[in-house]
Design a protein around this motif. Sequence first.
Motif, PDB file in Angstrom:
ATOM      1  N   ALA A 100       0.860  -1.288  -0.212  1.00  0.00           N
ATOM      2  CA  ALA A 100       0.104  -0.121  -0.030  1.00  0.00           C
ATOM      3  C   ALA A 100       0.935   1.173   0.110  1.00  0.00           C
ATOM      4  O   ALA A 100       0.651   2.364  -0.730  1.00  0.00           O
ATOM      5  N   ALA A 101       1.749   1.214   0.733  1.00  0.00           N
ATOM      6  CA  ALA A 101       2.951   2.480   0.676  1.00  0.00           C
ATOM      7  C   ALA A 101       3.500   2.647  -0.605  1.00  0.00           C
ATOM      8  O   ALA A 101       3.576   3.869  -1.117  1.00  0.00           O
ATOM      9  N   ASP A 102       3.897   1.483  -1.343  1.00  0.00           N
ATOM     10  CA  ASP A 102       4.252   1.656  -2.562  1.00  0.00           C
ATOM     11  C   ASP A 102       3.251   2.385  -3.686  1.00  0.00           C
ATOM     12  O   ASP A 102       3.660   3.041  -4.413  1.00  0.00           O
ATOM     13  N   LYS A 103       2.193   1.736  -3.407  1.00  0.00           N
ATOM     14  CA  LYS A 103       0.957   2.255  -4.365  1.00  0.00           C
ATOM     15  C   LYS A 103       0.685   3.722  -3.941  1.00  0.00           C
ATOM     16  O   LYS A 103       0.326   4.499  -4.835  1.00  0.00           O
ATOM     17  N   LEU A 104       0.791   4.065  -2.854  1.00  0.00           N
ATOM     18  CA  LEU A 104       0.530   5.699  -2.519  1.00  0.00           C
ATOM     19  C   LEU A 104       1.440   6.448  -2.935  1.00  0.00           C
ATOM     20  O   LEU A 104       1.261   7.574  -3.514  1.00  0.00           O
ATOM     21  N   ALA A 105       2.810   5.989  -3.026  1.00  0.00           N
ATOM     22  CA  ALA A 105       3.943   6.725  -3.633  1.00  0.00           C
ATOM     23  C   ALA A 105       3.602   7.008  -5.246  1.00  0.00           C
ATOM     24  O   ALA A 105       3.951   7.849  -5.730  1.00  0.00           O
ATOM     25  N   GLU A 106       3.270   5.762  -5.804  1.00  0.00           N
ATOM     26  CA  GLU A 106       3.150   5.745  -7.124  1.00  0.00           C
ATOM     27  C   GLU A 106       1.937   6.653  -7.459  1.00  0.00           C
ATOM     28  O   GLU A 106       2.135   7.433  -8.374  1.00  0.00           O
ATOM     29  N   LEU A 107       0.786   6.679  -6.692  1.00  0.00           N
ATOM     30  CA  LEU A 107      -0.363   7.635  -7.104  1.00  0.00           C
ATOM     31  C   LEU A 107       0.146   8.858  -6.769  1.00  0.00           C
ATOM     32  O   LEU A 107      -0.354  10.006  -7.249  1.00  0.00           O
ATOM     33  N   GLY A 108       1.181   9.131  -5.688  1.00  0.00           N
ATOM     34  CA  GLY A 108       1.523  10.267  -5.525  1.00  0.00           C
ATOM     35  C   GLY A 108       2.248  11.407  -6.509  1.00  0.00           C
ATOM     36  O   GLY A 108       2.146  12.505  -6.455  1.00  0.00           O
ATOM     37  N   LYS A 109       2.498  10.682  -7.476  1.00  0.00           N
ATOM     38  CA  LYS A 109       3.425  11.121  -8.816  1.00  0.00           C
ATOM     39  C   LYS A 109       2.509  11.738  -9.821  1.00  0.00           C
ATOM     40  O   LYS A 109       2.758  12.311 -10.515  1.00  0.00           O
ATOM     41  N   LEU A 110       1.178  11.170  -9.690  1.00  0.00           N
ATOM     42  CA  LEU A 110       0.280  11.500 -10.688  1.00  0.00           C
ATOM     43  C   LEU A 110      -0.504  12.959 -10.379  1.00  0.00           C
ATOM     44  O   LEU A 110      -0.536  13.141  -9.207  1.00  0.00           O
TER      45      LEU A 110
END
Lengths: 173, 106
Positions: A100-110
């Motif tokens: 989930a932390a990885d996903k949050l970081a990934e979404l954070g870039k969009l």
Amino acid sequence: MFVRLGIAVAALSLLNCAALAQGAKPTDPQIAHIAYTAGVIDINAAKQAEEKASNKEIKAFAKDMARDHEAVNKQALDLVKKLKVTPEDNDTSKALSKQAADKLAELGKLKGAAYDKAYIDNEIAYHKAVNTALETQLIPSASNPELKSLLQTGLKIFQGHQQHAEHVAAGLK
Amino acid sequence: MLPGRCLATLALLALGAMAVPAHAATIRIVMENMVISPAEVSAKVGDTIEWVNKDVLAHTATAKNGEFDVTIAPKKTVKSVLTKAGTVDYYCRYHPNMKAVLTIAP
Ligand SMILES: [Cu+2]
């Protein structure tokens, strides 16, 4: 889409693998921890969306998610307190949190519409994965009847959220 | 003695019926553990629906045809009066898997 489905499937496999690795089904303290963690993950995703989302419907959806999962997690905490069960951290919870932390970081870039679409698609995939885990792992493994019944209601809530997310996603087009 | 009383009661009932032709009733619909019950309810125009939410989550009763959209906060009850006849499919906007039907007679 395929990538996101892949993530959903991976989350489910993680749940299964972790349970298998322990050589037994998850215990009630572990199940309580996994269910609580699953809620926290969606609350964190919702908080990010409340800040980042540009679409009004997405913002409203995120608010609904935060409100519902906070209420359910509070109910879960009340129950474990009453049952004198101490939620126990475990490999499944850790794997879910890491992912989930990885996903949050990934979404954070969009940004903008790209973020909105990625968030709602992930919400659909995430709720789907949790539903499968609840149905195939967590509910059948729970031994305390009150915990089992809370998980069963939780499943209906997550299924409702999945449908809600699907409606919102369909409305984006 | 008794027949007289019966007649008086009947007369009162008749008067009551004339004063409120629709014979308005209050009908309870409960939302608990993500289920709406009863799932099918028959009512009449003028009846009051008492929406009881026993969950820790907010729910809505949202008519598919746009006839009504009631939000019921956690552990709260909301009343609404039926104004139009018809068969109304409704659901919860927050949890669209919660569905039920209200049949409203004129
Ligand atoms: Cu609802």
